[in-house]
Design a protein around this motif. Structure first.
Motif, short mmCIF file in Angstrom:
data_model
loop_
_atom_site.label_atom_id
_atom_site.label_comp_id
_atom_site.label_asym_id
_atom_site.label_seq_id
_atom_site.Cartn_x
_atom_site.Cartn_y
_atom_site.Cartn_z
N PRO A 179 8.75 5.36 -17.27
CA PRO A 179 9.36 6.14 -16.18
C PRO A 179 9.67 5.26 -14.98
CG PRO A 179 7.34 7.18 -17.01
CD PRO A 179 7.39 5.82 -17.60
N ILE A 180 10.74 5.60 -14.30
CA ILE A 180 11.07 4.94 -13.04
C ILE A 180 10.26 5.60 -11.94
CG2 ILE A 180 12.91 4.45 -11.38
CD1 ILE A 180 14.87 4.41 -13.69
N GLU A 181 9.57 4.77 -11.16
CA GLU A 181 8.62 5.28 -10.17
C GLU A 181 9.24 5.30 -8.77
OE1 GLU A 181 4.55 3.58 -12.25
OE2 GLU A 181 5.83 2.25 -11.08
N ARG A 182 8.75 6.22 -7.96
CA ARG A 182 9.14 6.30 -6.55
C ARG A 182 7.85 6.30 -5.72
NH1 ARG A 182 12.10 10.58 -6.61
NH2 ARG A 182 10.41 12.06 -6.15
N TYR A 183 7.73 5.32 -4.82
CA TYR A 183 6.53 5.15 -4.00
C TYR A 183 6.75 5.85 -2.66
CZ TYR A 183 4.92 1.64 -7.33
OH TYR A 183 4.50 0.99 -8.46
N GLU A 184 5.74 6.62 -2.23
CA GLU A 184 5.83 7.35 -0.97
C GLU A 184 4.73 6.88 -0.03
OE1 GLU A 184 5.92 11.54 -1.56
OE2 GLU A 184 7.61 11.48 -2.96
N GLY A 185 5.06 6.88 1.26
CA GLY A 185 4.10 6.45 2.28
C GLY A 185 3.80 4.97 2.19
N VAL A 186 4.82 4.15 1.89
CA VAL A 186 4.58 2.71 1.68
C VAL A 186 4.36 2.00 3.00
CG1 VAL A 186 5.86 2.63 -0.48
CG2 VAL A 186 7.06 2.20 1.66
N ARG A 187 3.57 0.94 2.95
CA ARG A 187 3.27 0.10 4.11
C ARG A 187 2.74 -1.24 3.62
NH1 ARG A 187 0.02 4.12 3.09
NH2 ARG A 187 -2.22 3.76 2.78
N GLN A 188 2.70 -2.19 4.52
CA GLN A 188 2.15 -3.49 4.16
C GLN A 188 0.65 -3.36 3.91
OE1 GLN A 188 3.11 -6.20 7.33
NE2 GLN A 188 5.32 -6.05 7.01
N ARG A 205 12.06 -6.23 -13.59
CA ARG A 205 11.66 -6.03 -14.98
C ARG A 205 10.14 -5.96 -15.10
NH1 ARG A 205 13.54 -10.65 -18.88
NH2 ARG A 205 11.78 -11.69 -17.92
N ALA A 206 9.43 -6.78 -14.32
CA ALA A 206 7.97 -6.83 -14.43
C ALA A 206 7.28 -5.74 -13.64
CB ALA A 206 7.47 -8.20 -13.96
N LEU A 207 7.84 -5.35 -12.48
CA LEU A 207 7.14 -4.47 -11.56
C LEU A 207 7.79 -3.10 -11.40
CD1 LEU A 207 6.54 -7.16 -8.79
CD2 LEU A 207 4.90 -6.43 -10.54
N GLY A 208 9.05 -2.99 -11.79
CA GLY A 208 9.75 -1.71 -11.67
C GLY A 208 10.57 -1.64 -10.40
N ASP A 209 11.66 -0.87 -10.47
CA ASP A 209 12.56 -0.74 -9.33
C ASP A 209 11.86 -0.14 -8.12
OD1 ASP A 209 14.62 -1.79 -10.77
OD2 ASP A 209 15.52 0.13 -11.29
N ALA A 234 0.87 -1.19 0.00
CA ALA A 234 0.00 0.00 0.00
C ALA A 234 0.90 1.24 0.00
CB ALA A 234 -0.91 0.00 1.21
N TRP A 235 0.39 2.33 -0.57
CA TRP A 235 1.18 3.57 -0.63
C TRP A 235 0.25 4.76 -0.69
CZ3 TRP A 235 0.98 -0.13 -4.49
CH2 TRP A 235 0.27 0.22 -5.66
N ASP A 236 0.81 5.93 -0.37
CA ASP A 236 0.03 7.17 -0.41
C ASP A 236 0.04 7.79 -1.80
OD1 ASP A 236 -0.61 6.98 2.27
OD2 ASP A 236 1.18 8.05 2.91
N LYS A 237 1.20 7.80 -2.44
CA LYS A 237 1.26 8.34 -3.80
C LYS A 237 2.49 7.80 -4.51
CE LYS A 237 3.71 12.69 -2.79
NZ LYS A 237 3.72 14.14 -3.03
N VAL A 238 2.49 7.95 -5.85
CA VAL A 238 3.60 7.51 -6.68
C VAL A 238 4.08 8.70 -7.49
CG1 VAL A 238 4.36 5.95 -8.49
CG2 VAL A 238 2.65 5.18 -6.83
N ASP A 239 5.37 8.99 -7.39
CA ASP A 239 6.00 10.04 -8.19
C ASP A 239 7.00 9.40 -9.15
OD1 ASP A 239 4.65 12.18 -7.10
OD2 ASP A 239 6.12 12.43 -5.48
#
Length: 968
Positions: free
Chosen positions: A537-546, A569-573, A496-501
């Motif tokens: 694009p390479i994504e950065r996840y913010e506010g991540v949690r289980q 490769r399938a899900l992104g870094d 789970a996450w709050d937003k993706v940049d």
């Protein structure tokens, strides 16, 4: 013999079971035009269709007793006959038939594994009743009333009906023809193909795929509602026929019908009162404007028998039909229903049926003791609990696991309601009170919004099918027909996450990477290489949690098949880094599915789940995944594996490809044994199904899904450490060159280059004839030295390797592009100074160990052992080591091939400490003569594990291996 004569002859028959049972079966066969049972033989293998078939039944105390099946037909049925004297409407009659059914089921389980379990039980009260019970998965699950609890009991007068006689005839001659899933599978494929044709035409006309999918989904349910009687007969079909002649009226008329279905009112379009459907399906009844040809296609589709679609596969097929990107897979394989049942039954249904057996026995005992009110209360309490059971599929796709679970819950509910009716003298009005098994109990999490919507549709279609099947055509479902329970949610199940940049560079421009899928032809080599123009694009996840899961009693499902090596490769870094960061207990080397497994295991250990069951690839037994299982089994409180199939054929629904999987069921630790089913044989079946024969063992199930000695507890031996390693992993096909190309690059004329262009062997080279290729190995050289000392080699690698490496996610691979991705730094010093070393293919059908010359560089799929000792080669080639390696190493791939894991197969293996007298002499093993002359080596006909004889032929077989060379 005519039906009337048979019924009259047997209806008033008296006597005992012993006197009449066999004659009844013989005359029933005559009535149906079936062959009679054959004379029995002393050899049980010949007794395929006999009376009094002998079996050995295992008793609760571990002993065995000889039993006899009244009548047995291999791959068809076990028949148990009684002659009861209680009236058919009494509790005593039902109790006696229930005991006969349990007796027959015990006999079916006791049959030899190589015969398999029959799909039917036939329970007979001679002259009065024939009951049918089925179990089409043939995996040892509970037999259930066939075709359903309302109509599984055939009374003697029913034999006057031709359809009943045909049903019984099929039980004898073609039992699989009675499997509802097989009967409806072809029809379901056909309707999906028609919808795909219509969807394609609508998209070609300019309609957006999402709009087309929503529109056709509403049409599909309207087809179904008409065919089961929720709309007036042929009302929708007639409307479409009329609108084909007046296309301008199509949008307002169909929109009006769907609005009426949403709220429940009179519909002008079909000139009839319409039930209130509600739910989400008709909240936004958008209608696409169709021309006459398109409406006629829809009209033709409406003529199909939509009430017969198979919900267990319709979701998968519709997902392919309505998605332009998936439509090419429409003719591909889909997961057969029997495969799904093999996991659903031990995970969910068997524990509930154990509860039901207890409640049923308690109720019958109370009724027998003259306490009918308490007996009814016991059944009502169980039914109430059954209607509160929650089952979660946290990767539900289009809902096939949830539907199969729902069907079995409805079957069980039908048995409960029949028992209640027998006790009270009439059917309980439980459903009108809102007390029934329904889709609100089936919970799902799914990331694909289209699949999530289809899962809801599949559950409602399946629920309504079973409503009418078990309660009759006149039984109204409670209104509204569809309810928006919110039981299927569209989100990620483990993160789970709050937003993706997006990750940006110093100029604020998003940083991109190869999309992981798109390939192109290399202009020089013609090989498939990553298409560097296909970027994401390479994504950065913010506010991540289980991610949290809704409360449930059981969890079952088939999470995505993504290996640890392909997750980025399938899900992104960004996703993978976040996932691994918030689930630190799951090793980074574990496959994606193990995050589901770990979470479900923790919930079960904490008492929040009764059981969970997952499909995983069969690599779950390998070390990198097994660590997750070991942690759960050794935890406090501990988990127990209640059921497992270590290796089973499967169909990957995402790709329609045949794969090999494992099934595991986890439960809180108890004193009860686990059950391990092993596939003994496989054969092609209909509708994509590979028919399997299973053999079951009981005992403690270990982390490698074995029963018996726990080889996973064996530790690595100090004497073996540092001797074995996989070969090099290139991460760039441009490193491989032919001998001619090597010569062009300077091999044979540039000093020192022979240390950097070497012979190369992979698994296929060892199993068959070597390809004769070489590999550029620049390990240990700075890039500047490569450019100055070997300019041709530098140019080749720069052109053929660097473009591929530039797209790699790992910085170390990109920056060190001229060196192998995994150059095996630990292997090189171990091989230094040896004239030869031992190698074996990591995953192969036939385990072969052989010497390779030290000048040869091994591929990543070879396991290299740093030893030139022929005695050690002999021990590795022995039967003792072969058995050990099979037990410790597990299997992989569609071919189910044994895998030689160095940390499990080689490092813990205790090599014998041979004395000088035990070692073969140099002359006996031919060390000098053989390898000086390039001869081969073969096992002696009668030999110890280390003694070999010389072969004059260089191409030989060792330990049933494929042809290979053993070079000096």
């Amino acid at each position: 013999m005519t039906p009337a004569v048979f019924i009259t002859r047997w209806k008033n028959a008296g006597g005992t079971e012993l006197a009449n049972a066999q004659l009844f079966v013989v005359e029933l066969c005559e009535l149906l035009g079936l062959p009679r049972p054959e004379p029995a033989s002393d050899d049980l293998r010949d007794n395929a269709y006999v009376f009094e078939r002998r079996i050995r039944e295992r008793l609760g105390d571990g002993s065995e007793a000889e039993r006899r099946v009244d009548c047995y037909r291999r791959a068809a049925f076990v028949l148990e006959a009684k002659k009861l004297h209680a009236g058919t409407a009494t509790r005593g009659f039902d109790e006696a038939l229930m005991k006969a059914r349990a007796q027959a089921e015990g006999y079916a389980r006791a049959l030899p594994a190589n015969e398999g379990r029959p799909p039917f039980l036939v329970v007979i009260d001679v002259g009065r009743v024939i009951e049918l019970y089925s179990e089409f998965s043939r995996s040892g699950a509970t037999y259930v009333p066939y075709p359903d609890p309302r109509s599984h009991r055939i009374r003697i007068d029913d034999l006057a009906r031709e359809d009943i006689r045909e049903r019984l005839k099929n039980v004898w001659l073609d039992p699989d023809a009675l499997d509802p899933a097989k009967v409806s599978a072809q029809a379901t494929r056909e309707v999906a193909a028609e919808l795909a044709h219509i969807a394609k035409a609508l998209e070609a006309a300019g309609h957006a795929p999402e709009a087309v999918a929503g529109f056709l989904t509403r049409c599909l349910f309207t087809f179904f509602a008409e065919d089961v009687g929720l709309l007036p007969a042929k009302a929708f079909e007639t409307l479409l026929g009329d609108l084909a002649k007046a296309p301008a009226q199509f949008v307002p008329m169909l929109g009006e019908l769907w609005e009426a279905m949403d709220v429940g009112r009179f519909s002008v379009a079909i000139r009839a009162e319409v039930r209130r459907f509600n739910g989400k399906l008709f909240k936004r009844p958008d209608v696409l404007p169709l021309n006459r040809d398109q409406i006629e296609d829809l009209h033709a589709c409406a003529k199909r028998r939509w009430n017969e679609v198979e919900p267990a596969i319709i979701g998968t097929l519709l997902e392919r039909a309505l998605d332009p990107r998936e439509r090419h897979k429409l003719g591909a394989h889909y997961t057969p229903r029997a495969y799904v049942e093999r996991l659903v039954l031990p995970t969910v249904i068997e524990p509930l049926r154990a509860d039901w057996a207890l409640a049923q026995a308690t109720s019958l005992s109370l009724a027998k003791d003259g306490k009918p009110d308490q007996a009814v209360a016991t059944l009502r309490r169980f039914h109430h609990d059954l209607c509160q059971v929650k089952v979660l599929d946290p990767a539900c796709g289009s809902g096939n696991f949830l539907y199969v679970t729902l069907e079995h819950l409805k079957r069980l509910e039908g048995e409960v309601l029949d028992q209640l009716a027998a006790l009270t003298g009439g059917q309980q009005k439980l459903e009108t009170e809102g007390l029934t098994v329904d889709p609100h109990q089936l919970l799902g999490i799914e990331v694909n919004p289209r699949a999530a919507a289809l899962a809801e549709l599949v559950l409602w279609i399946g629920y309504l099918q079973w409503h009418y099947r078990t309660r009759g055509g006149n039984a109204e479902p409670p209104l509204p027909v569809l309810k928006d329970y919110g039981n299927i949610v569209c989100r990620d199940a483990v993160l789970a996450w709050d937003k993706v940049d997006f990750v940006t560079d110093e100029h604020g421009v998003p940083v991109t990477r190869w999309d992981g899928r798109t390939m192109k032809r290399h202009p020089v080599t013609g090989e498939e290489v990553p298409d560097d123009s296909a970027q994401r694009p390479i994504e950065r996840y913010e506010g991540v949690r289980q991610a949290s899961w809704p409360d449930a009693d059981f969890v079952v499902g088939n999470p995505p098949f993504i290996g640890a090596s392909t997750m980025r490769r399938a899900l992104g870094d960004g996703y993978v880094d976040s996932l691994r960061g918030i689930w630190p207990a799951v090793p980074e080397s574990a496959d994606f599915v193990m995050y589901w497994w770990h979470h479900a295991a923790n919930l079960t250990r904490q008492g929040e789940l009764r059981r969970f069951g997952f499909i995983t690839t069969n690599s779950i037994r390998q070390t990198f995944n097994r660590r997750v299982i070991e942690a759960a089994l050794g935890g406090d409180p501990a988990l127990q594996l209640a059921f497992a199939i270590p290796d089973h054929p499967w169909v990957d629904a995402a790709e329609g490809a045949q794969v090999r999987i494992a099934m595991t069921v986890g439960a809180p630790a108890s004193a009860a044994d686990g059950r391990r089913s092993e596939v003994l044989s496989e054969a092609d079946g209909a509708d994509d199904e590979i028919m399997v024969t299973l053999r079951e063992r009981s005992g403690t199930l270990h982390a490698d899904l074995s029963v018996g000695a726990d080889v996973t507890k064996c530790a690595a031996l100090t004497a073996n450490q540092g001797l074995s390693s996989p070969g090099v992993k290139l991460h760039g096909s441009g490193f491989i060159v032919t001998p001619d190309r090597a010569a062009e690059l300077g091999y044979g004329r540039v000093p020192g280059i022979e240390r950097h262009i070497r012979e190369y062997r992979n698994g296929k080279d060892l199993a068959d004839a070597p390809r004769g290729v070489m590999v550029i190995d620049l390990f240990g050289l700075p890039v500047e030295q490569v450019r100055s000392d070997f300019p041709e080699v530098y140019q080749h690698v720069h052109e053929q390797v660097k473009p591929e490496r530039d797209q790699n996610n790992r910085a170390t691979y990109r920056e060190n592009w001229w060196i192998f991705g995994e150059p095996r730094r630990e292997l090189r010093p171990a091989l230094s100074g040896l004239p030869r070393y031992i190698a074996t293919v990591e995953t192969t059908k036939h385990r072969l160990f052989q010497f390779l010359d030290a000048s040869i560089l091994p591929d990543n799929m070879l396991i290299s052992i740093a030893s030139d000792d022929a005695c050690r080669l002999g021990v590795l080639s022995s039967r003792v080591h072969a058995i050990w390696a099979l037990a410790a190493g597990g299997r992989l791939g569609v071919g189910n091939d044994p895998r030689y894991n160095k940390s499990r197969c080689f490092e813990p293996f205790p090599f014998p400490n041979l004395s000088a007298a035990q070692k073969p002499s140099p002359m006996g093993i031919g060390l000098q003569a053989e390898y000086a002359g390039g001869g081969g080596m073969r096992p002696l006909a009668k030999r110890s594990s280390t003694a070999f004889a010389i072969s004059a032929k260089p191409s030989v077989r060792i330990a049933s291996a494929s042809k290979s060379h053993i070079p000096a």
